[in-house]
Motif scaffolding. Structure first.
Motif, PDB file in Angstrom:
ATOM      1  N   UNK A   8       0.973  -1.324   0.246  1.00 18.46           N
ATOM      2  CA  UNK A   8      -0.255   0.046   0.066  1.00 18.46           C
ATOM      3  C   UNK A   8       0.938   1.326  -0.143  1.00 18.46           C
ATOM      4  N   UNK A   9       2.156   1.037  -0.612  1.00 20.50           N
ATOM      5  CA  UNK A   9       3.007   2.087  -0.630  1.00 20.50           C
ATOM      6  C   UNK A   9       2.741   2.766  -1.935  1.00 20.50           C
ATOM      7  N   UNK A  10       2.112   3.958  -2.213  1.00 19.88           N
ATOM      8  CA  UNK A  10       1.863   4.410  -3.483  1.00 19.88           C
ATOM      9  C   UNK A  10       3.313   4.879  -4.297  1.00 19.88           C
ATOM     10  N   UNK A  11       4.177   5.546  -3.533  1.00 22.19           N
ATOM     11  CA  UNK A  11       5.236   5.998  -4.028  1.00 22.19           C
ATOM     12  C   UNK A  11       6.195   4.896  -4.435  1.00 22.19           C
ATOM     13  N   UNK A  12       6.274   3.788  -4.007  1.00 23.68           N
ATOM     14  CA  UNK A  12       6.880   2.444  -4.278  1.00 23.68           C
ATOM     15  C   UNK A  12       6.149   2.077  -5.401  1.00 23.68           C
ATOM     16  N   UNK A  13       4.931   2.060  -5.338  1.00 21.02           N
ATOM     17  CA  UNK A  13       4.066   1.147  -6.562  1.00 21.02           C
ATOM     18  C   UNK A  13       3.758   1.748  -7.671  1.00 21.02           C
ATOM     19  N   UNK A  14       3.531   3.135  -7.705  1.00 21.05           N
ATOM     20  CA  UNK A  14       3.027   3.648  -9.117  1.00 21.05           C
ATOM     21  C   UNK A  14       4.132   3.690  -9.843  1.00 21.05           C
ATOM     22  N   UNK A  15       5.551   3.888  -9.854  1.00 24.55           N
ATOM     23  CA  UNK A  15       6.376   4.040 -11.120  1.00 24.55           C
ATOM     24  C   UNK A  15       6.246   2.829 -11.747  1.00 24.55           C
ATOM     25  N   UNK A  16       6.241   1.642 -11.079  1.00 25.00           N
ATOM     26  CA  UNK A  16       6.283   0.244 -11.916  1.00 25.00           C
ATOM     27  C   UNK A  16       4.570   0.333 -12.774  1.00 25.00           C
ATOM     28  N   UNK A  17       3.788   0.640 -12.100  1.00 24.73           N
ATOM     29  CA  UNK A  17       2.678   0.544 -12.782  1.00 24.73           C
ATOM     30  C   UNK A  17       2.429   1.620 -14.007  1.00 24.73           C
ATOM     31  N   UNK A  18       2.638   2.827 -13.905  1.00 27.04           N
ATOM     32  CA  UNK A  18       2.969   3.816 -14.909  1.00 27.04           C
ATOM     33  C   UNK A  18       3.949   3.540 -16.006  1.00 27.04           C
ATOM     34  N   UNK A  19       4.879   2.867 -15.688  1.00 25.56           N
ATOM     35  CA  UNK A  19       5.784   2.464 -16.675  1.00 25.56           C
ATOM     36  C   UNK A  19       5.425   1.299 -17.564  1.00 25.56           C
ATOM     37  N   UNK A  20       4.556   0.613 -17.059  1.00 27.60           N
ATOM     38  CA  UNK A  20       3.887  -0.513 -17.872  1.00 27.60           C
ATOM     39  C   UNK A  20       2.711   0.162 -18.392  1.00 27.60           C
ATOM     40  N   UNK A  21       2.148   1.124 -18.000  1.00 32.09           N
ATOM     41  CA  UNK A  21       0.839   1.651 -18.790  1.00 32.09           C
ATOM     42  C   UNK A  21       1.318   2.940 -19.909  1.00 32.09           C
TER      43      UNK A  21
END
Length: 198
Positions: free
Chosen positions: A44-57
């Motif tokens: 539930x750490x947005x700072x850690x999780x969002x870079x990976x998600x947006x890089x894929x999208x």
């Protein structure tokens, strides 16, 4: 039913890797629906999780510039998250946004709504949610899918209870040896033996 599940470019075994987002997307060109897919973050750490998600999208949907969440399940919401040479702005809406949904906005293309599967979800339930959220015939909200997942989990447990009861009966009932501990989520519990006369 067809869905896009995003894998690393060189994925041989088609399993979720620990360094790539666990993500399913509705097939391109399907009619708009309440959800465009699902994301199963590892924390539930947005700072850690969002870079990976947006890089894929980003290659699929255009550069993601803004994300909104409902703060119910996110302990910390950073205002900005650096992502591969740009910044994603993060906002939140409590009453207006489903707590199980993430909204992603691309400056050039539009908006997408993803179901957020809780990180601690067991893999079989998560797989069901990933498939359901990407189904072109989907019509449930994110919270509606989470309620459906609870029914899916309860049905799976009921099947397990039926198997245990059948084995119990076939082994002579109360004289059978006790069941070994089994895993339930992250807890280990001892299965209780029924009392005599049941």
């Amino acid at each position: 039913m067809t869905a896009t599940i995003v894998y690393p470019p060189a994925a041989e075994d088609r399993t979720f890797s620990s360094s790539f987002p666990r993500l399913s997307l509705a097939p391109a060109g399907t009619d708009p629906a309440l959800l465009d897919g699902a994301w199963w973050p590892r924390s539930r750490d947005l700072a850690a999780e969002l870079p990976e998600l947006t890089a894929a999208l980003d290659p699929l949907w255009g550069r993601i510039t803004r994300v909104t969440v409902n703060p119910t399940f996110w302990p910390v919401i950073p205002r900005k998250v650096p992502v591969q040479g740009h910044v994603v702005h993060v906002g939140w809406f409590e009453p207006e946004q489903d707590p199980h949904k993430l909204l992603l906005f691309s400056y050039t293309t539009g908006r997408w709504d993803l179901l957020v599967i809780p990180p601690q979800t067991d893999p079989s339930t998560a797989a069901w949610l990933l498939a359901e959220a990407a189904d072109p015939a989907r019509s449930l909200t994110a919270s509606g899918l989470m309620q459906g997942a609870e029914l899916f989990r309860a049905a799976a447990e009921a099947d397990w209870d039926l198997v245990r009861e059948t084995v119990w009966d076939s082994e002579g009932g109360h004289s059978a040896r006790p069941w070994p501990p089994h895993r339930v989520g992250s807890l280990v519990t001892q299965t209780q033996r029924p009392t005599e006369g049941m």
